[in-house]
Enzyme design. Structure first.
Site, short mmCIF file in Angstrom:
data_model
loop_
_atom_site.label_atom_id
_atom_site.label_comp_id
_atom_site.label_asym_id
_atom_site.label_seq_id
_atom_site.Cartn_x
_atom_site.Cartn_y
_atom_site.Cartn_z
N LYS A 53 -30.88 32.26 43.84
CA LYS A 53 -30.74 31.09 42.99
C LYS A 53 -32.10 30.71 42.39
O LYS A 53 -33.17 30.76 42.94
CB LYS A 53 -30.20 30.01 43.77
CG LYS A 53 -29.88 28.63 43.17
CD LYS A 53 -28.86 28.44 41.95
CE LYS A 53 -29.05 27.08 41.30
NZ LYS A 53 -28.34 27.17 39.92
N ASN A 85 -21.63 26.74 32.29
CA ASN A 85 -22.01 25.93 33.34
C ASN A 85 -23.07 25.34 32.69
O ASN A 85 -23.92 25.60 31.85
CB ASN A 85 -22.39 26.99 34.55
CG ASN A 85 -23.88 27.28 34.16
OD1 ASN A 85 -24.89 26.69 34.72
ND2 ASN A 85 -24.01 28.77 33.99
N LEU A 134 -30.19 23.70 37.47
CA LEU A 134 -31.06 24.38 38.51
C LEU A 134 -31.16 23.60 39.60
O LEU A 134 -32.24 23.28 40.10
CB LEU A 134 -32.47 24.21 37.54
CG LEU A 134 -32.78 25.40 36.69
CD1 LEU A 134 -32.63 26.57 37.64
CD2 LEU A 134 -32.11 25.60 35.64
N ASN A 151 -35.80 34.09 41.40
CA ASN A 151 -35.75 33.63 39.95
C ASN A 151 -36.49 32.59 40.14
O ASN A 151 -36.30 31.60 40.93
CB ASN A 151 -34.54 33.43 39.52
CG ASN A 151 -34.17 32.87 38.39
OD1 ASN A 151 -34.31 31.93 38.13
ND2 ASN A 151 -33.67 33.76 37.19
N CYS A 165 -35.94 27.61 29.66
CA CYS A 165 -36.06 26.22 30.05
C CYS A 165 -37.06 25.44 29.12
O CYS A 165 -37.81 26.13 28.62
CB CYS A 165 -36.47 25.96 31.46
SG CYS A 165 -37.86 27.20 31.73
N ASN A 219 -29.69 36.06 29.60
CA ASN A 219 -29.18 34.78 30.19
C ASN A 219 -27.95 34.39 29.57
O ASN A 219 -27.41 35.22 28.93
CB ASN A 219 -30.41 33.80 30.09
CG ASN A 219 -30.39 32.86 31.22
OD1 ASN A 219 -29.44 32.28 31.67
ND2 ASN A 219 -31.76 32.24 31.79
N GLY A 234 -24.43 40.51 32.26
CA GLY A 234 -23.65 39.83 31.21
C GLY A 234 -22.42 40.29 31.26
O GLY A 234 -22.05 41.35 30.45
N GLY A 255 -22.95 39.07 37.86
CA GLY A 255 -23.29 37.56 37.78
C GLY A 255 -21.86 36.83 38.07
O GLY A 255 -21.29 36.81 39.29
#
Lengths: 301, 303
Positions: free
Chosen positions: B44, B68, B72, B98, B129, B192, B243, B265
């Site tokens: 995470k 989602n 974080l 990560n 981010c 991502n 992905g 994922g």
């Protein structure tokens, strides 16, 4: 008045961190992920407003025990890649050959589940989460709203002193659409059907009265969010010990996605009470009501 | 066939990793399989200090996917290092962390802390981010800033390989990849989540409290394969594809397009033993498609 770090909104009852410090009952049972099949589905009411309520029995793939309040995730193989998530349901009954769930059709996923034919393959995982407190020597009141009755038949069955248990069940579809009869056969149970505007006030007055009667005991509640908000408010008013089971939407059920969190009081160094987002699936679904802040809860004053 | 794979200083027993944010710290999945069956796990997103994340609702189911906006939520690097890392079988399976920060210096600080941990196999840099010091522009949407972050992490990461995780929410992902490669990235992972949104017409509200979230799951697989293909043509460093992977055949698709490894994922939410199941099914899938080595199969897409 307590305020958050921005000084804007009251966040937490000042006593939240010092009242109950015991966590809701953890369960040691081992969880697993299994491929199994639907054995049968039973419509509890063939027509009318209760027709979205079903009992699903699946072939027990090897679950030996559970504690009432725990749940499992169900995902029919027919979902393929869509809908994506499994759906969480309280375990309603566990037998050597079957596990039963009591479900209400509320959207695509539950509609698809209710439409499965016997023999349909499913992936299931669990038993998940924690359980309701069971205090044999303490007078215990169960408050259930609608499909929130699901975890309680097993609780009533497991309780060693049924004479100390009472149930108040509120519902809209006919009572025959719910597994109420088996509860009423074992313990002192009353139900209240909301039929017309104004009934809800009568029901809330009844809840108020019962909660007052059980302020020295233990109260357990499960049901829709407005019901839980009311029950929590009344329990606070009467200073009663209350556990509630939350039904937050979940993706994984195992604590990884962080999509089902609720705000829970945590002990901290700061004199101001602090809270943390905790997973309903793994830290719950049962919580001491005074330790969490529900979605939609009035700010404390 | 030998399923192991070595790249960027990492040796994995198979090319299967779990994607950050979908597999917790691995510990959540120990009832459902043996973590040592996986090539590695990417834990995470971890920040320097604990984060509570966004308000609820944070997830929404969408056609063959999900959105989602968790924000974080994580307990911070100290808790990870002290409480979680020691419980992971890091000697047998790669533990990749990560990392997430709001400016380049904080990224560097995080990298420094994790570089000292024997149990950490590599760092994966989340550049999706906002750069607080640059007015909230996303690091991952600006090649210069992405390069700066890569350098900041690389300079403090010691001998730990640095993987930069690319966002698909850019006009030219190949340019982003080149910037990270030039700044010293050892590998890239992509993609991502895809920026997205869902609304509920009954209550006229967005389905996420954050309004906008990241789309993942099978729905994004074509986007991921396209990005992988474009990046493969632009850089020479190894790539990790992700992905929408939800089967052994999906894994092979990403390797065919040029990935050294892949991450599973959102499919972990379809069943908690998914990653283990794919690991068990991979050898047969290789046989089925007559693959006899990763070296000969990787990037062998006929164009």
């Amino acid at each position: 008045m307590l305020r958050d770090s921005k000084g804007a909104e009251p966040l937490w009852p000042p006593e939240a961190c010092i009242t109950t410090t015991v966590a809701a009952t953890p369960v040691a049972a081992l969880a697993g992920c299994f491929d199994t099949v639907l054995v049968r589905r039973v419509a509890l009411s063939r027509s009318g407003p209760g027709c979205g309520l079903w009992r699903l029995d699946i072939a027990n793939p090897g679950v030996e025990s559970f504690a009432p309040g725990q749940f499992m995730m169900l995902r029919p193989r027919a979902f393929a890649l869509d809908p994506l998530w499994g759906r969480p349901f309280s375990i309603y009954a566990l037998a050597p050959k079957t596990i039963s769930f009591f479900i209400q059709v509320a959207g695509r996923g539950t509609a698809a589940l209710a439409g499965l034919e016997p023999g349909a393959p499913l992936t299931v995982w669990g038993p998940l989460g924690n359980a309701f407190a069971l205090e044999p020597d303490v007078r215990t009141l169960i408050l259930a709203g609608g499909v929130g009755l699901a975890p309680f038949p097993a609780y009533v069955k497991k309780h060693p002193a049924p004479s100390r248990l009472s149930v108040l069940f509120g519902h809209r579809p006919p009572v025959a659409a719910y597994p109420f009869k088996e509860i009423a056969a074992a313990v002192n149970a009353e139900h209240f059907r909301e039929c017309k505007p104004g009934d809800i006030e009568t029901f809330i007055a009844l809840l108020d009265e019962r909660i007052r009667d059980y302020r020295g005991g233990l109260i357990l509640a499960c049901g829709p969010q407005p019901f839980l908000l009311t029950v929590k408010r009344l329990a606070r008013k009467h200073n009663a010990r209350l556990q509630i089971s939350l039904e937050n939407r979940m993706a994984c059920g195992v604590g990884a996605c962080l999509g089902c969190v609720t705000k829970m009081a945590v002990a901290g160094d700061s004199p101001e009470p602090a809270f943390a987002n905790v997973q309903v699936c793994t830290k719950g679904p049962v919580f001491w009501a005074d330790q969490i802040r529900l979605e939609g809860e009035e700010p404390w004053t | 066939m030998d399923l192991s794979v070595s790249f960027a200083g990492l040796t994995l027993k198979n090319p299967l990793l779990t994607a950050s944010g979908t597999f917790g710290y691995g510990l959540e999945f120990m009832d459902y399989g043996d973590l040592r069956e996986l090539g590695g796990i990417v834990v995470k997103g971890t920040s320097l200090y604990p984060r509570q994340g966004n308000p609820m609702p944070r997830v929404a189911e969408t056609p063959a996917g999900m959105l989602n906006a968790i924000g974080l939520q994580n307990p911070g690097v100290e808790v990870f290092v002290k409480d979680y890392l020691p419980r992971l079988p890091w000697r047998e399976t790669a533990v990749i962390v990560n990392i997430y920060a709001c400016d380049a210096a904080e990224f560097g600080e995080l990298a420094g802390i994790l570089a000292a941990e024997e149990g950490v196999a590599a760092l994966e840099v989340n550049i999706s981010c906002p750069n607080v010091k640059a007015g909230g522009v996303l690091f991952g949407q600006d090649p210069f800033m992405a390069g700066q972050v890569t350098e900041a992490v690389k300079s403090r990461a010691g001998d730990k390989p640095v993987i930069v995780k690319l966002s698909p929410n850019v006009t030219d992902i190949a340019a982003m990849a080149k910037a990270c490669e030039a700044a010293g990235a050892d590998a890239l992972s992509l993609i991502n989540t895809v920026s997205g949104m869902a609304v509920d017409v009954r209550c006229r509200k967005p389905r996420l409290a954050n309004v906008i979230g990241g789309l993942s799951g099978p729905a994004v697989k074509p986007v991921a394969l396209r990005c992988l293909h474009q990046v493969r043509g632009a850089v020479t460093i190894p790539l990790i594809g992700l992905g929408g992977i939800s089967s052994a055949e999906d894994v092979l698709e990403f390797i065919l397009v040029g990935a050294h490894a892949v991450q599973i994922g959102t499919a972990n939410f379809l069943r908690p033993d998914m990653a283990f199941k794919i690991a068990r099914e991979l050898p047969d899938a290789c046989g089925c498609f007559r693959i006899d080595s990763w070296e000969s199969f990787r990037g062998s897409l006929i164009l």
